[in-house]
Design a protein around this motif. Structure first.
Motif, short mmCIF file in Angstrom:
data_model
loop_
_atom_site.label_atom_id
_atom_site.label_comp_id
_atom_site.label_asym_id
_atom_site.label_seq_id
_atom_site.Cartn_x
_atom_site.Cartn_y
_atom_site.Cartn_z
N VAL A 91 65.27 -19.49 61.54
CA VAL A 91 66.19 -20.22 60.68
C VAL A 91 65.52 -20.37 59.32
O VAL A 91 64.35 -20.72 59.24
N THR A 92 66.28 -20.09 58.28
CA THR A 92 65.76 -20.20 56.92
C THR A 92 66.70 -21.09 56.12
O THR A 92 67.92 -20.99 56.24
N THR A 93 66.12 -21.97 55.31
CA THR A 93 66.92 -22.81 54.43
C THR A 93 67.81 -21.94 53.57
O THR A 93 67.36 -20.96 53.00
N GLN A 94 69.06 -22.32 53.49
CA GLN A 94 70.02 -21.57 52.67
C GLN A 94 70.23 -22.28 51.35
O GLN A 94 70.50 -23.46 51.31
N GLY A 95 70.12 -21.53 50.27
CA GLY A 95 70.33 -22.09 48.95
C GLY A 95 71.64 -21.63 48.38
O GLY A 95 71.97 -20.43 48.42
N GLY A 96 72.43 -22.54 47.87
CA GLY A 96 73.69 -22.20 47.19
C GLY A 96 74.66 -21.47 48.07
O GLY A 96 74.99 -21.92 49.16
N HIS A 97 75.12 -20.30 47.60
CA HIS A 97 76.11 -19.52 48.33
C HIS A 97 75.56 -18.88 49.58
O HIS A 97 76.32 -18.48 50.45
N GLY A 98 74.26 -18.68 49.63
CA GLY A 98 73.66 -18.03 50.78
C GLY A 98 73.59 -16.52 50.66
O GLY A 98 72.90 -15.88 51.41
N ARG A 99 74.33 -15.94 49.73
CA ARG A 99 74.33 -14.49 49.54
C ARG A 99 74.33 -14.18 48.05
O ARG A 99 75.18 -14.67 47.31
#
Length: 104
Positions: A91-99
C-alpha cells in the motif's frame, strides 16, 4: 450455512500476516480490509487531497465515498475499505488524483 451469534463470538481468525504501507510492515488478519488493517496499526491517513495536500483516510467505511483511496499493489484509486488485505500487499500513500495522466 447458518450461524448463530454464539458461534461468531467464539470465532478465531487465521494467522496474521504482513502488508507494507509506504515500505513499513503492518500486521493484518484474514478477512480485514486494507483500511481496517491500517486503522489497527494506528494509521489514520493514507491519501492527500488534490488541492492543499490535506490528509485523508477512511470516512464512511462502506465504499460510498472516495476518502480512503490508496495505491494498492501498484493500482491507484483503490478504495481501501473495500479491498481485502492479502499477504504481501503493498500500500502506498496516494497523492491528489493518484494518476499522473489525470492531473489538471
Amino acid at each position: 450455512m447458518a450461524r448463530n451469534p454464539l458461534e461468531l463470538a467464539g470465532a478465531r481468525p487465521g494467522p496474521a500476516f504482513e502488508i507494507t504501507v509506504d515500505g513499513r510492515p503492518v500486521p493484518a488478519l484474514p478477512g480485514q480490509s486494507v483500511a481496517a488493517a491500517l486503522w489497527g496499526a494506528g494509521i489514520l491517513a493514507w491519501r492527500t487531497t488534490r488541492v492543499g495536500g490535506r490528509p485523508r483516510g477512511a470516512f464512511c467505511g462502506i465504499g460510498q465515498c472516495f476518502e480512503c483511496l490508496a495505491v494498492i499493489n501498484g493500482v491507484p484509486n483503490r478504495r481501501a475499505c473495500l479491498v481485502p488485505a492479502g499477504p504481501g500487499d503493498a500500500v502506498t500513500t496516494q497523492g491528489g488524483h493518484g494518476r499522473a495522466d489525470l492531473a489538471v
